[in-house]
Design an enzyme around this catalytic site. Structure first.
Site, mmCIF file in Angstrom:
data_model
loop_
_atom_site.group_PDB
_atom_site.id
_atom_site.type_symbol
_atom_site.label_atom_id
_atom_site.label_comp_id
_atom_site.label_asym_id
_atom_site.label_seq_id
_atom_site.Cartn_x
_atom_site.Cartn_y
_atom_site.Cartn_z
ATOM 1 N N HIS A 56 48.234 27.160 37.083
ATOM 2 C CA HIS A 56 47.267 27.821 36.204
ATOM 3 C C HIS A 56 47.664 27.525 34.759
ATOM 4 O O HIS A 56 48.831 27.256 34.460
ATOM 5 C CB HIS A 56 47.277 29.325 36.422
ATOM 6 C CG HIS A 56 46.631 29.763 37.703
ATOM 7 N ND1 HIS A 56 46.145 31.032 37.872
ATOM 8 C CD2 HIS A 56 46.394 29.107 38.866
ATOM 9 C CE1 HIS A 56 45.634 31.146 39.083
ATOM 10 N NE2 HIS A 56 45.784 29.985 39.711
ATOM 11 N N GLU A 58 48.166 29.388 32.214
ATOM 12 C CA GLU A 58 49.224 30.249 31.679
ATOM 13 C C GLU A 58 50.606 29.789 32.129
ATOM 14 O O GLU A 58 51.545 29.730 31.327
ATOM 15 C CB GLU A 58 49.014 31.707 32.135
ATOM 16 C CG GLU A 58 47.715 32.306 31.684
ATOM 17 C CD GLU A 58 46.583 32.210 32.708
ATOM 18 O OE1 GLU A 58 45.771 33.144 32.779
ATOM 19 O OE2 GLU A 58 46.500 31.188 33.425
ATOM 20 N N CYS A 89 49.654 35.214 37.113
ATOM 21 C CA CYS A 89 49.938 34.878 35.716
ATOM 22 C C CYS A 89 50.430 36.089 34.930
ATOM 23 O O CYS A 89 51.309 35.957 34.073
ATOM 24 C CB CYS A 89 48.712 34.250 35.074
ATOM 25 S SG CYS A 89 48.342 32.633 35.814
#
Length: 157
Positions: A56, A58, A89
């Site tokens: 992801h 992040e 995250c």
């Protein structure tokens, strides 16, 4: 420069990362990690291109920031991300000791900050993270466009 203007500036930087994901047909989410007014980490979603469920935006930005500063603790850092972080995250934010998260669109299905869960508000968790939702229309619009093209209906967030 006002705090709000700084937030908008760094959300725009995160949006530029989201455009990279979009160009690769990945979910268009981007993130930047900022310490003392400087970007130390950038990331965009790349789960498909990296064949990794944890890639992801992040996580990618946090990993880059940790490498750049030479430690796993990012005390005093702010994470700017175009979409509200998910549970994974949010956990990475806490584990890396990021002090603040600013996000530009809501994630009503899996958002872990204010939409679905409120992880940072849990009183029994020792990692305290401040957060702000600063609406960033372009971040919301690119997600809506992406999911409309993919699924024939818009993303709700």
């Amino acid at each position: 420069m006002s705090a709000r203007k700084k937030d908008e500036l760094f959300l725009e930087e995160a949006y530029l990362e989201a455009l990279k994901a979009y160009s690769l047909d990945e979910v268009p989410v981007g993130a930047v990690v900022v310490i003392d007014g400087k970007i130390v980490g950038r990331g965009f979603n790349r789960r498909i291109t990296s064949s990794s469920a944890v890639s992801h935006a992040e996580i990618v930005a946090i990993e880059e920031a940790c490498k750049k500063v030479g430690k796993w603790r990012l005390d005093g850092a702010t994470l700017y991300v175009t979409n509200e972080p998910c549970l994974m995250c949010a956990g990475a934010v806490m584990q890396s000791r990021i002090s603040r998260v600013v996000f530009g669109s809501l994630n009503e299905k899996t958002g872990a900050v204010i939409s679905k869960f409120r992880v940072f508000d849990e009183k029994d968790i020792p990692f305290k993270v401040k957060y702000d939702y600063v609406e960033h229309k372009k971040s919301k619009d690119i997600l809506k466009e992406f999911f409309t093209k993919k699924r024939g209906h818009s993303w709700e967030g």
